[in-house]
Write an enzyme that holds these catalytic residues in place. Structure first.
Site, PDB file in Angstrom:
ATOM      1  N   ASP A  46       0.818  -1.394   0.156  1.00  0.00           N
ATOM      2  CA  ASP A  46      -0.254   0.238   0.284  1.00  0.00           C
ATOM      3  C   ASP A  46       0.882   1.273   0.169  1.00  0.00           C
ATOM      4  O   ASP A  46       0.103   2.997  -0.061  1.00  0.00           O
ATOM      5  CB  ASP A  46      -0.905  -0.072   1.103  1.00  0.00           C
ATOM      6  N   ASP A  85      -0.844  -6.367   0.020  1.00  0.00           N
ATOM      7  CA  ASP A  85      -1.309  -5.407   1.006  1.00  0.00           C
ATOM      8  C   ASP A  85      -2.652  -5.521   1.361  1.00  0.00           C
ATOM      9  O   ASP A  85      -3.526  -5.127   0.051  1.00  0.00           O
ATOM     10  CB  ASP A  85      -0.639  -3.788   0.794  1.00  0.00           C
ATOM     11  N   LYS A 115      -1.353  -9.450   2.736  1.00  0.00           N
ATOM     12  CA  LYS A 115      -0.589  -8.749   4.316  1.00  0.00           C
ATOM     13  C   LYS A 115      -1.415  -7.851   4.880  1.00  0.00           C
ATOM     14  O   LYS A 115      -2.325  -7.254   4.337  1.00  0.00           O
ATOM     15  CB  LYS A 115       0.981  -8.167   3.888  1.00  0.00           C
ATOM     16  N   GLU A 182       9.850  -4.482  10.091  1.00  0.00           N
ATOM     17  CA  GLU A 182       9.665  -2.672   9.350  1.00  0.00           C
ATOM     18  C   GLU A 182      10.437  -1.869  10.717  1.00  0.00           C
ATOM     19  O   GLU A 182       9.955  -1.938  11.793  1.00  0.00           O
ATOM     20  CB  GLU A 182       8.864  -2.255   9.147  1.00  0.00           C
TER      21      GLU A 182
HETATM   22  O1  KIV Z   1       3.617  -1.580   1.597  1.00  0.00           O
HETATM   23  C1  KIV Z   1       4.651  -1.938   1.356  1.00  0.00           C
HETATM   24  O2  KIV Z   1       5.867  -1.063   0.792  1.00  0.00           O
HETATM   25  C2  KIV Z   1       4.836  -2.582   2.501  1.00  0.00           C
HETATM   26  C3  KIV Z   1       6.602  -2.564   2.812  1.00  0.00           C
HETATM   27  C4  KIV Z   1       7.873  -1.247   3.295  1.00  0.00           C
HETATM   28  C5  KIV Z   1       7.552  -4.139   3.915  1.00  0.00           C
HETATM   29  O3  KIV Z   1       4.278  -2.924   3.690  1.00  0.00           O
END
Ligand code: KIV
Length: 263
Positions: A46, A85, A115, A182
């Site tokens: 995201d 995401d 995710k 993270e």
């Molecule tokens: O949204 C994203 O790019 C992420 C990564 C930084 C792990 O969640």
């Protein structure tokens, strides 16, 4: 059509001692290049919100936007594992709403996994999504959807260290096949990695994780230099220079040349 790498294959790879290589992508051509470069996992993050759509953070990203970009990434790749995401608001209201939104995301894109951010409050949601037969990646430490919930680089207390270890165990027990860490201190990330049997995928969390993820635009030099990312290219400057040369050529009547027209 080539079969895509499964979550189980990624776990097996990690348990066999190999590092998982993950990069974000948001569109077909760059996702295709990332796959051709040999990445194990493409994350349609995201981060599309702030990296390519011009939003100040990730919270403005909708499910429709994630579907749009994940479809593009799927069209641009053949065999790499694609994880999408779950955007802000798509899983936080209730596990049943999460199931409805995940069903849509997976049915309309064909992505392999999803995710979500956070730990203990979402164990039930992870388990609910697993009931759909969809693989889930967790995300602990700095979680951009919860703006400012934890200061990124302040020293961690023992309680915070123990808390993240506990939450990583909880996410694994709920069914996560991998956990993004993270901006977690290196030694804490090492302890988390040792505490779970699924791979941890680090970003700004040191070298001891089971794999690494970076935002593609950060390694391409298309944004500000970040302490946790290495710039492997200067594509931002290359784009600016190419556009400036084109502009100069048009103004000086050097483009188009004779070879660019037809009779
Ligand atoms: O949204 C994203 O790019 C992420 C990564 C930084 C792990 O969640």
């Amino acid at each position: 059509m080539a079969r895509r790498t499964t979550a189980a294959q990624l776990v097996a790879k990690s348990q066999g001692g190999e590092r998982i290589v993950c990069l974000t992508s948001y569109d077909a051509p760059t996702a295709g290049l990332v796959e051709a470069a040999g990445a194990d996992l493409v994350l349609v993050g995201d981060s599309v919100g702030n990296v390519v759509l011009g939003f100040p953070d990730t919270r403005a990203v909708s499910l429709d936007m994630m579907i749009h970009h994940t479809q593009a990434v799927m069209r641009g790749t053949r065999s790499v594992h694609v994880c999408a995401d779950l955007p802000f608001g798509s899983y936080q209201v209730s596990p049943s709403e999460a199931k409805r939104n995940v069903s849509r995301l997976v049915a309309e894109t064909g992505c392999q996994s999803v995710k979500l951010e956070g730990g203990q409050p979402w164990y039930g949601t992870v388990a609910a999504i697993r009931e759909l037969g969809v693989d889930v990646m967790g995300h602990l430490g700095h979680t951009p959807q919860s703006l400012g919930l934890r200061p990124s680089r302040a020293p961690w207390t023992p309680a915070e260290r123990d808390g993240i270890i506990e939450e990583a165990r909880g996410l694994e027990a709920a069914g996560c096949f991998a956990i993004v860490l993270e901006i977690v201190p290196t030694q804490v990330a090492k302890l988390v990695t040792e505490a779970v049997s699924v791979p941890t995928i680090g970003i700004g969390s040191g070298p001891h994780c089971g794999g690494q993820v970076l935002v593609l635009h950060d390694i391409l030099g298309m944004g500000p230099a970040l302490p946790h990312a290495r710039r492997y290219g200067e594509i931002g400057e290359a784009i600016r220079r190419a556009a400036a040369e084109y502009a100069e050529d048009v103004r000086a009547c050097r483009f188009p040349g004779d070879e660019h027209g037809f009779d």
